[in-house]
Design a protein around this motif. Structure first.
Motif, PDB file in Angstrom:
ATOM      1  N   ASP A 184    -105.729 -35.949 -49.146  1.00 36.42           N
ATOM      2  CA  ASP A 184    -104.506 -36.224 -48.387  1.00 36.42           C
ATOM      3  C   ASP A 184    -104.734 -37.288 -47.323  1.00 36.42           C
ATOM      4  O   ASP A 184    -103.797 -37.958 -46.893  1.00 36.42           O
ATOM      5  CB  ASP A 184    -104.012 -34.950 -47.693  1.00 36.42           C
ATOM      6  CG  ASP A 184    -103.626 -33.848 -48.663  1.00 36.42           C
ATOM      7  OD1 ASP A 184    -103.641 -34.085 -49.889  1.00 36.42           O
ATOM      8  OD2 ASP A 184    -103.315 -32.732 -48.199  1.00 36.42           O
ATOM      9  N   THR A 185    -105.974 -37.420 -46.863  1.00 36.80           N
ATOM     10  CA  THR A 185    -106.318 -38.299 -45.749  1.00 36.80           C
ATOM     11  C   THR A 185    -106.884 -39.633 -46.224  1.00 36.80           C
ATOM     12  O   THR A 185    -107.661 -40.263 -45.503  1.00 36.80           O
ATOM     13  CB  THR A 185    -107.348 -37.607 -44.846  1.00 36.80           C
ATOM     14  OG1 THR A 185    -108.470 -37.207 -45.672  1.00 36.80           O
ATOM     15  CG2 THR A 185    -106.769 -36.371 -44.182  1.00 36.80           C
ATOM     16  N   ALA A 186    -106.515 -40.085 -47.395  1.00 33.22           N
ATOM     17  CA  ALA A 186    -107.131 -41.271 -48.008  1.00 33.22           C
ATOM     18  C   ALA A 186    -107.121 -42.487 -47.093  1.00 33.22           C
ATOM     19  O   ALA A 186    -108.072 -43.271 -47.084  1.00 33.22           O
ATOM     20  CB  ALA A 186    -106.422 -41.600 -49.316  1.00 33.22           C
ATOM     21  N   ASP A 187    -106.080 -42.667 -46.292  1.00 37.53           N
ATOM     22  CA  ASP A 187    -105.983 -43.862 -45.450  1.00 37.53           C
ATOM     23  C   ASP A 187    -106.253 -43.557 -43.982  1.00 37.53           C
ATOM     24  O   ASP A 187    -105.900 -44.340 -43.104  1.00 37.53           O
ATOM     25  CB  ASP A 187    -104.604 -44.496 -45.599  1.00 37.53           C
ATOM     26  CG  ASP A 187    -103.480 -43.543 -45.194  1.00 37.53           C
ATOM     27  OD1 ASP A 187    -103.720 -42.317 -45.162  1.00 37.53           O
ATOM     28  OD2 ASP A 187    -102.368 -44.014 -44.900  1.00 37.53           O
ATOM     29  N   ILE A 188    -106.901 -42.411 -43.710  1.00 34.70           N
ATOM     30  CA  ILE A 188    -107.162 -41.982 -42.342  1.00 34.70           C
ATOM     31  C   ILE A 188    -108.675 -41.878 -42.149  1.00 34.70           C
ATOM     32  O   ILE A 188    -109.361 -41.264 -42.969  1.00 34.70           O
ATOM     33  CB  ILE A 188    -106.511 -40.614 -42.064  1.00 34.70           C
ATOM     34  CG1 ILE A 188    -104.987 -40.707 -42.230  1.00 34.70           C
ATOM     35  CG2 ILE A 188    -106.859 -40.102 -40.662  1.00 34.70           C
ATOM     36  CD1 ILE A 188    -104.289 -39.362 -42.239  1.00 34.70           C
ATOM     37  N   PRO A 189    -109.235 -42.456 -41.091  1.00 37.15           N
ATOM     38  CA  PRO A 189    -110.689 -42.346 -40.886  1.00 37.15           C
ATOM     39  C   PRO A 189    -111.097 -40.897 -40.605  1.00 37.15           C
ATOM     40  O   PRO A 189    -110.304 -40.098 -40.098  1.00 37.15           O
ATOM     41  CB  PRO A 189    -110.945 -43.236 -39.667  1.00 37.15           C
ATOM     42  CG  PRO A 189    -109.637 -43.293 -38.944  1.00 37.15           C
ATOM     43  CD  PRO A 189    -108.581 -43.230 -40.016  1.00 37.15           C
ATOM     44  N   ASP A 190    -112.328 -40.574 -40.943  1.00 37.54           N
ATOM     45  CA  ASP A 190    -112.826 -39.227 -40.682  1.00 37.54           C
ATOM     46  C   ASP A 190    -112.835 -38.942 -39.177  1.00 37.54           C
ATOM     47  O   ASP A 190    -113.039 -39.855 -38.365  1.00 37.54           O
ATOM     48  CB  ASP A 190    -114.250 -39.076 -41.220  1.00 37.54           C
ATOM     49  CG  ASP A 190    -114.297 -39.051 -42.736  1.00 37.54           C
ATOM     50  OD1 ASP A 190    -113.244 -38.828 -43.367  1.00 37.54           O
ATOM     51  OD2 ASP A 190    -115.395 -39.253 -43.292  1.00 37.54           O
TER      52      ASP A 190
END
Length: 253
Positions: A184-190
């Motif tokens: 779900d977080t593909a475009d969000i940095p860790d």
């Protein structure tokens, strides 16, 4: 007598401790906050929503780029129906009351999780929040709602399996990076820092993949009492640590 060598000029920018780019928070303790005051659990959740509004403002002030909050977990469906209804109602109120203000302050809203089991009007409100703010460039507020990390990873595995079955992807091409892009977080940095309030010390199925190398800070402060002082104290703890990502400490040489 020779002159003493001049001291190098102090550069405040060089001395400034690093601010995490992405902070994730497990907002815990609403019920205990209310119980200690002889109040209904709903009042704890309501005060927790006020704390969230405050923390979003603080994160923006501190220069944090991403703030992820655990709004409602996949496991929260096991709570009493009345409490679930209260939580859903508070989210509706938050979006209706705060969305315009978030948009005006250039905050981008992202929702992660699934809409399975959610009322259609709530799904629509969440989609509206994302669509209205998608081009904003200040803080990104990520709301993990109806979210569970294990469920997220299972969804990612199904997506990759479907691609393999359709011939769009070879099994040998499934790497760590490719799997991360299916989340779900593909475009969000860790996240750099994960904070959990209320004194509990567990992850509770939150960002298990993404938080592999995050620093964890557990604070005894109950979520409705989590204010600027508590936030800055957690950031100070983060700044005292050395992030090694599996390598050796710089102190070892």
């Amino acid at each position: 007598m020779s002159a003493s060598p001049e001291k190098p000029a102090h550069n405040p920018a060089e001395a400034a401790p690093p601010v995490p780019r992405h902070v994730a928070i497990i907002m815990d303790g609403n019920g205990r906050w209310a119980a200690r005051r002889g109040l209904p659990r709903f009042e704890g959740h309501r005060r927790g929503m006020e704390a969230l509004r405050n923390v979003v403002r603080i994160a923006g002030d501190l220069g944090i780029d991403y703030l992820t909050v655990y709004g409602f977990s996949s496991e929260n469906w096991s709570r009493p129906a009345a409490e679930i209804a209260d939580l859903m109602g508070l989210l509706r109120h938050f979006v209706r009351r705060d969305l315009a203000d978030l948009h005006r302050n250039n905050v981008r809203v992202r929702i992660i999780g699934t809409d399975e089991g959610l009322a259609p009007d709530l799904v629509g409100l969440l989609a509206e929040a994302e669509n209205l703010t998608r081009d904003n460039t200040a803080l990104t507020l990520v709301v993990a709602f109806n979210y569970g990390a294990r469920q997220e990873m299972a969804r990612a595995a199904r997506r990759l399996a479907a691609d393999v079955a359709a011939g769009r992807l070879a099994v040998d091409d499934i790497s760590v990076e490719r799997f991360a892009k299916a989340l779900d977080t593909a475009d969000i940095p860790d996240p750099d820092l994960v904070i959990r309030t209320s004194g509990e010390q567990r992850m509770s199925n939150f960002l298990l993949w993404q938080a592999a190398y995050a620093e964890l800070v557990f604070t005894p402060v109950l979520w409705p009492d989590f204010d600027r002082g508590a936030f800055e104290e957690a950031l100070s703890e983060y700044q005292r640590r050395e992030r090694r990502f599996g390598g050796l400490s710089s102190a070892i040489g």
